[in-house]
Write a protein that holds these residues in place. Structure first.
Motif: not given
Lengths: 462, 587
Positions: B268-274
Motif C-alpha cells: 500500500h505504502e511503496f507506490p505512494q512514496l518517492d
C-alpha cells in the motif's frame, strides 16, 4: 463427497490419540474420519499420515474405551468442515462446532474448511480503522485497529478476562459508521465459570445476540482443543467476509492450546524443540493468528484478541515469545501493578501495537496523538530507569530533574494506567497532557515547539 | 525424453516418499498429485524418492502420481518482476483471488514489454551478454541478458517493439552450429548462484540515510548485514525503512514467514512514496516476495533462494541491488521442520546439522562483482534474525554472526522507550569501516573515523558510569563524569535516534549526517573546555539550547544545512555566557 465409506475391523494399533488402520480404502491426507465404537459413540478424527499399508488417524477426542475390534471408521473423503450460517449469532457451540445450548441445529449457508485458507497478501487491505476501547493504555499508547491481532499477555490470576470483556463491550469506532459487529468467543480449555462469566457479561450488556460462543472447557479432550479456535475462526471468517460484519474474536486461553499441541506432538513421537514444544509451534500458531485481517473486496473484518497466561509470568517462554513474533503487538499485564490495585494492570513498556502508526495521527485520530504517546513512553521509560537507580541510592541520590521523573512515573500509573471507568480518546489524551505538564518543557524533546505551546504552555503545573 | 514418473507411497505433512524406477535428480522440481503441486526432490534411495512439497498437501493419497520436470527447481527471471508481488516460488500474487490456492499454475499475465535491441546480426555475444533493453512506463529501465549458459553469434534479432516476455526476440548460433532462441526472460535454478566474471572487493557504502547505520555501523555495497532482535524491537520497521530510503537501484524485499498485514502495508505504502535518489515511485524499483507465516512452510525455505536469485539477476544487469530478508530465522525454522519430518538427526536446538552451511551459502551470494558482460554490479544482503527470547546465543544468531560483516543488534530497552532505530551502539559492529573512510572524506568529513570512535568511546564510558551511578547516585559523580553522561545522552537523543515516520528525518543525507555529527563534536569540545573553566555542570545540563540540539534531526531538514551553522554559533555564544557567569560566580 463420498459419504458412506466404512472400514470395519481394520484397526491395527492404538497409541495415545493415534489409531493405526490397515489401508483398505483410498483416502487422502488431512481428511476427516468418524470413529464409531461398539457402543455407537462417534468420535472425530483426522488422517495424519499415510503410507502404502497403513493409515494413521489422529483421534480428536479421548480414545478411552476404543478397542481394535468392533471399531468402525467412516471416511468422509474431505477435510474437516463446519456448516456455518447467519443463524449462528447468539448460539453456543462446543469445541467442535456442535450446538450445545439445547436449541435447534443451525441452518447451513455454507460449509467451510476449518483450516481456512491463507489470505493472499496482495488481496489484503491495510488495517487502518482505529477502535476506541475506552482503555487509555490501549487507545492512547497502543491503539487497536480493525483487522489487527493484538494478544493480551497475562498471568494466572490477573484480570485479563475482565479486560477482554470490557473491550468487547466498549469497543467502537470514532465518529464513523459502525457497521454491523459481531463477537466470537472461544474458550480453549478454560474452566466453566470463566466461560459462564463471559456469557453473563454479554447477556447483561445485551450483546449476546451478536455473539457466538465456542466452549472447549478444561474437562474436554485436549485433542479437541486444537480444533476449537479453528471452528471459531471459521465462523468469524464467514461472518466477516461473507456476511460483511466486523468480528472481534476473543480467544482464551492460548496457553492451553499450545499445551495440547505439545501433548499431541509428543504422542506422534516428533522431535521436540524448546521446552518440549514441537518445532512447528510457530507455523501452527500462525495458521490461527494470520486469519485476522481485512480483504480489499469485502466490507467485513476479523480482529483477534487472544489471551494467554504466561507460564510463571515469563515473557520469554516459547508461547508468548512465538505469539509476539506473529501478532501485531501485545498488551502485557503485570502482577506488581495488580497488587497495587491498579486496574487495568497494563505494563506499558513491553506493550506494543505495531499498527498504531497507520491508524493514529492526522486524519485518523488526533494530529498530536502519536507524538504524545511517544513522549509519554520516553518519559515513563526514564521514570522506570530512575526507579531502579533510586532503589539503591535513594531519592536523595538523584538530581532534581530525575526526581521529577520519578514522581511522574508514579502519577502516570495512578492517573493514566489506572482508570475506574471507560475514557474516550480525548479524555485519555487530556490525562496525558496533564501529566506531562509536571515535567520541565526542555526535557520534552519528543514534542515540537508548537505542540508544547498548544497543549502545555497555558496551563499551570498541577 | 519421456517424463520420469513415480507413485506416492508415504505422506507426512509437506514431506512425501514416492517409489519409482525412473531417473530423478536431487533438487529436481516435481509435480505432485492430480493438482500438480510443485515439489522438489530432496533425497534419493534405490527406487524411492523423498520430495518436499511447496503447497498444502491435504487430500494427497498413496498411489497418486509424481512427475519429474527434468530440471532443477527454477524461477523465471524477466522484465515483469519489478513493481510486483510474488509468492516464495515467484508466482504472481497480484491479480489472484482472495486466498492463496494450492496448485496455482506458474503463469504470468500475458503482458508485453517494449524491447529495444542493442545488438545486430553478426555480433558475437558472450555468456550473460546484454542484447537488449526494456523500458516499462511503470518501472526503471532494465537490460535483457543472455542466460549465463548461452553464447554465440547473433543470427537475427527482433525489431524494436512490444513482445511477450517469452517471445524469442533473438536467435543465436552457438557452439557446434546449434541454434538457440532467446527471449527477454529466462529460467534459472534457485539454488545455483549465477556466475560472474570476477568478485571484487566491496567499495563505497550502501547508503541508507540512517545515521546510526551510515555513520556508526556502515554497510559496504555488496556487503552482508544481520539485524537480530526480539519481537517488538523494530526489525521490520528498520527493514522497511532501509527498503524505502537506501540508495540501491533495485530492492528485493522478501517477507519470509512474516505477517500478512505487513506485506499489505508495504504494497500500500511503496507506490505512494518517492525514491529520494531518483524521484520516481519506490515501487518501480521494488520486487516483493511474500511467504507469510501461514503459507506452506516448505515454500518458505525456497523463498530465500528465490529472492537471492532475483537479486543476482538484477545485479547481472549491472545494478546495485539490496536484498532485505525478513526473517532468516523463519527460514531456518522451515529447514528444521522439514528435517524433523525426515527424521534426520537433530543438531543444536533441533536445527539440522547443515543449518550453518546453508546460511553460509546464502550470505555468500552477496557480492560486489564484475558481471559476465563487464558491468559493475552488487548485491547486498540484509537479513533480520528473530532469536527466541531475544537470546543472541541461539544457533541462528551465532551462525549468522560468522557470515556477516555488519551486525546491527536491536535492543529491547531502547525499543521499549520508543527509541528507534533501537540499534545498540555497543553490541553492534561493522567490518566495512576501512573501505568507507574514502566516502566520508569525499563528502567533506576526513575526520569521520576519529569522530566516530569518539562517539563510541563516550557511549562506552556512559555504560560504565551508569553502572557506577547505581551505587553512588548520579549527583555524587564528579563534574567530569557528569559531562560524559550529558554528552553520551546527547549522542543518543540528538544523533542516533531517528524517526522513521518524520517526513524530515526519515532520510538523512551524508551532508546532514556530517553537519549533525560536527555540531555534536563541537558541543563535546566546548563542554570539555567549560569543564576546565569549572562551569557548573547542572547549569550546563539545563541549557535551553540542548532542546534544539536534541530536536535538530526533526527540525532541520536536508535543505536547511545553513541552520546548523546558526545552531553552532548560538551554541558557542551560550558557552561564552556560561563561562562569564562562572567567572562572575567565582569572583
Amino acid at each position: 463427497m463420498r459419504a458412506d465409506v466404512y472400514a470395519v475391523d481394520a484397526a491395527l494399533r492404538l497409541e495415545g490419540p493415534l489409531l493405526f488402520l490397515r489401508r483398505t480404502i483410498r483416502c487422502g491426507l488431512n481428511e476427516a474420519v468418524e470413529i464409531e465404537d461398539d457402543a455407537g459413540r462417534i468420535r472425530l478424527g483426522r488422517i495424519a499420515a499415510l503410507d502404502h499399508d497403513t493409515v494413521t488417524v489422529e483421534v480428536l477426542e479421548s480414545t478411552s474405551g476404543l478397542a481394535l475390534s468392533d471399531t468402525r471408521v467412516r471416511f468422509l473423503g474431505e477435510p474437516l468442515k463446519f456448516a456455518v450460517g447467519p443463524d449462528m449469532l447468539g448460539r453456543v457451540f462446543d469445541g467442535v462446532g456442535r450446538v450445545i445450548d439445547g436449541g435447534p441445529p443451525v441452518s447451513a449457508a455454507r460449509t467451510l474448511r476449518i483450516d481456512g485458507q491463507a489470505i493472499n497478501p496482495a488481496a489484503r487491505d491495510v488495517p487502518r480503522e482505529f477502535i476506541e476501547t475506552g482503555v487509555s493504555t490501549i487507545d492512547l499508547m497502543n491503539s487497536l485497529v480493525r483487522g489487527q491481532k493484538l494478544p493480551i499477555f497475562s498471568g494466572s490470576g490477573l484480570p485479563h478476562d475482565q479486560l477482554a470483556i470490557q473491550i468487547a463491550q466498549q469497543a467502537r469506532l470514532l465518529d464513523a459508521d459502525q457497521g454491523e459487529f459481531a463477537i466470537v468467543f472461544v474458550a480453549i480449555g478454560v474452566s466453566y465459570d470463566t466461560a459462564e462469566r463471559f456469557r453473563t457479561a454479554m447477556e447483561g450488556s445485551g450483546a449476546l445476540e451478536h455473539t457466538v460462543l465456542f466452549l472447549n472447557l478444561a474437562s474436554d479432550s485436549s485433542t479437541q482443543r486444537l480444533l476449537s479456535p479453528r471452528y471459531a475462526l471459521t465462523a468469524a471468517e464467514y461472518l466477516a467476509f461473507v456476511e460483511g460484519k466486523h468480528v472481534l474474536v476473543l480467544m482464551t486461553d492460548m496457553t492451553n492450546y499450545c499445551e495440547a499441541l505439545r501433548e499431541v506432538s509428543a504422542s506422534h513421537g516428533e522431535v521436540p524443540s524448546r521446552k518440549g514444544f514441537p518445532g512447528y509451534l510457530y507455523s501452527d500458531l500462525a495458521t490461527l493468528y494470520e486469519r485476522a485481517g481485512r480483504i480489499k473486496t469485502v466490507p467485513g473484518s476479523v480482529t483477534q484478541l487472544p489471551i494467554l497466561t504466561m507460564p510463571s509470568d515469563d515473557i520469554t517462554h516459547p508461547i508468548p515469545d512465538l505469539t509476539g513474533y506473529i501478532t501485531e503487538g501485545q498488551i502485557v499485564l503485570d502482577r506488581e501493578l495488580d497488587r497495587a490495585d491498579i486496574y487495568p494492570p497494563v505494563k506499558v513498556l513491553p506493550s506494543l501495537s505495531r499498527l498504531m502508526k497507520d491508524s493514529t495521527g492526522e486524519g485518523y485520530t488526533h494530529a498530536d496523538h502519536p507524538a504524545l504517546a511517544n513522549q509519554l513512553y520516553a518519559a515513563y521509560a526514564r521514570a522506570v530507569h530512575m526507579r531502579v537507580l533510586a532503589s539503591v541510592v535513594g531519592r536523595e541520590g538523584l538530581s532534581e530533574i530525575d526526581r521529577l521523573f520519578l514522581d511522574f512515573g508514579a502519577r502516570f500509573e495512578q492517573e493514566l494506567v489506572h482508570q475506574p471507568g471507560a475514557r474516550t480518546l480525548d479524555e485519555s489524551m487530556e490525562v496525558g497532557w496533564r501529566l506531562l505538564r509536571m515535567l520541565p518543557r526542555a526535557e520534552l524533546y519528543r514534542l515540537s515547539d508548537r505542540q508544547i505551546a498548544q497543549h502545555l504552555a497555558a496551563a499551570v503545573d498541577s | 525424453m519421456s517424463v520420469a514418473e513415480a507413485k506416492i507411497s508415504w505422506i507426512n505433512g509437506p514431506v512425501l516418499r514416492a517409489s519409482t524406477s525412473d531417473t530423478f535428480r536431487i533438487n529436481e522440481a516435481a509435480l505432485v498429485g492430480r493438482q500438480q503441486l510443485l515439489g522438489e526432490v530432496i533425497r534419493i534411495d534405490t527406487r524411492e524418492l523423498v520430495i518436499q512439497v511447496y503447497e498444502d498437501t491435504t487430500g494427497l493419497r498413496p498411489g497418486d502420481p509424481v512427475l519429474g520436470t527434468g530440471s532443477a527447481l527454477s524461477v523465471k527471471l524477466g522484465p515483469g518482476l519489478l513493481g510486483n508481488i510474488f509468492d516464495g516460488l515467484l508466482r504472481p500474487l497480484s491479480g489472484e483471488g482472495q486466498y492463496v490456492e494450492p496448485g496455482a499454475k506458474q503463469t504470468r499475465a500475458a503482458q508485453t514489454y517494449a524491447f529495444h535491441p542493442t545488438v545486430k546480426p553478426g555480433d558475437r555475444l558472450t555468456q550473460g551478454a546484454v542484447f537488449g533493453a526494456v523500458n516499462r512506463p511503470d518501472a526503471r529501465a532494465q537490460r535483457c541478458l543472455l542466460p549465463p549458459d548461452c553464447a554465440g553469434e547473433v543470427i537475427s534479432v527482433a525489431q524494436p517493439g512490444d513482445y511477450a516476455e517469452d517471445y524469442p526476440v533473438c536467435v543465436l548460433r552457438g557452439r557446434g552450429d546449434q541454434v538457440r532462441e532467446v527471449a527477454m526472460s529466462h529460467r534459472w535454478p534457485v539454488r545455483t548462484p549465477r556466475p560472474v566474471a570476477q568478485r571484487i572487493p566491496v567499495e563505497g557504502p550502501l547508503f541508507t540515510g540512517q545515521r546510526v547505520l551510515d555513520t556508526m555501523f556502515p554497510l559496504g555495497c555488496g556487503g552482508r548485514a544481520a539485524m537480530p532482535g526480539g519481537f517488538g524491537t523494530g526489525k521490520t520497521i528498520l527493514q522497511e525503512t532501509l527498503a524505502k530510503w537506501c540508495d540501491a537501484e533495485v530492492i528485493v524485499y522478501v517477507g519470509c514467514g512474516e505477517r500478512g498485514n505487513e506485506m499489505a502495508g508495504v504494497l500500500h505504502e511503496f507506490p505512494q512514496l518517492d525514491d529520494p535518489h531518483t524521484g520516481r515511485p519506490l515501487m518501480e524499483r521494488t520486487v516483493i516476495i511474500a511467504n507469510t507465516s501461514n503459507m506452506p512452510v516448505a515454500a518458505r525455505e525456497a523463498s530465500i533462494y528465490t529472492a537471492v536469485t532475483v537479486g543476482e539477476y538484477f545485479r547481472d544487469q549491472g545494478m546495485r541491488v539490496a536484498l532485505m530478508a525478513d526473517s532468516t530465522s523463519r527460514w531456518a525454522e522451515a529447514l528444521r521442520e522439514v528435517s524433523g519430518r525426515l527424521g534426520e538427526l537433530p543438531g543444536e536446538a533441533g536445527y539440522p546439522a547443515y543449518l550453518s552451511s546453508r546460511q553460509a551459502d546464502f550470505y555468500e551470494r552477496a557480492a560486489h562483482v564484475r558481471t559476465l558482460d563487464g558491468h559493475l554490479g552488487s548485491l547486498s544482503i540484509i537479513g533480520a534474525v528473530s532469536p527466541p527470547s531475544a537470546d543472541f546465543s541461539e544457533p541462528v544468531t551465532t551462525h549468522t554472526k560468522r557470515y556477516v560483516r555488519c551486525f546491527w543488534a536491536l535492543d529491547p530497552a531502547r525499543a521499549q522507550a520508543r527509541f528507534y532505530p533501537a540499534v545498540h551502539p555497543l553490541q553492534s559492529y561493522s567490518q566495512d569501516l576501512e573501505v568507507l573512510r574514502e566516502f566520508w572524506t569525499q563528502h567533506g568529513n576526513p575526520q569521520w573515523t576519529e569522530q566516530r570512535r569518539r562517539f563510541l568511546g563516550l557511549l562506552e564510558e556512559q555504560a560504565r558510569l551508569e553502572r557506577m551511578a547505581r551505587i553512588v547516585g548520579k549527583d555524587a559523580l564528579p563534574p567530569r563524569q557528569q559531562q560524559v553522561l550529558l554528552c553520551a545522552e546527547l549522542i543518543n537523543e540528538a544523533f542516533l535516534r531517528q524517526s522513521a515516520f518524520s517526513t524530515i528525518d526519515r532520510f538523512c543525507s551524508p551532508e546532514r549526517q556530517i553537519a549533525m555529527m560536527q555540531t555534536l563534536v563541537r558541543f563535546i569540545d566546548l563542554s570539555e573546555a567549560a569543564l576546565a573553566q569549572q562551569v557548573d555542570m547542572a547549569e550546563l545540563a539545563t541549557l535551553p539550547l540542548l532542546r534544539r540540539l536534541r530536536r535538530m534531526g526533526e527540525d532541520i531538514g536536508d535543505e536547511q544545512l545553513d541552520q546548523f551553522d546558526a545552531l553552532r554559533r548560538d551554541m558557542e555564544a551560550a558557552f561564552i555566557q556560561l563561562a562569564k557567569r562562572g567567572v562572575a560566580d567565582a569572583g
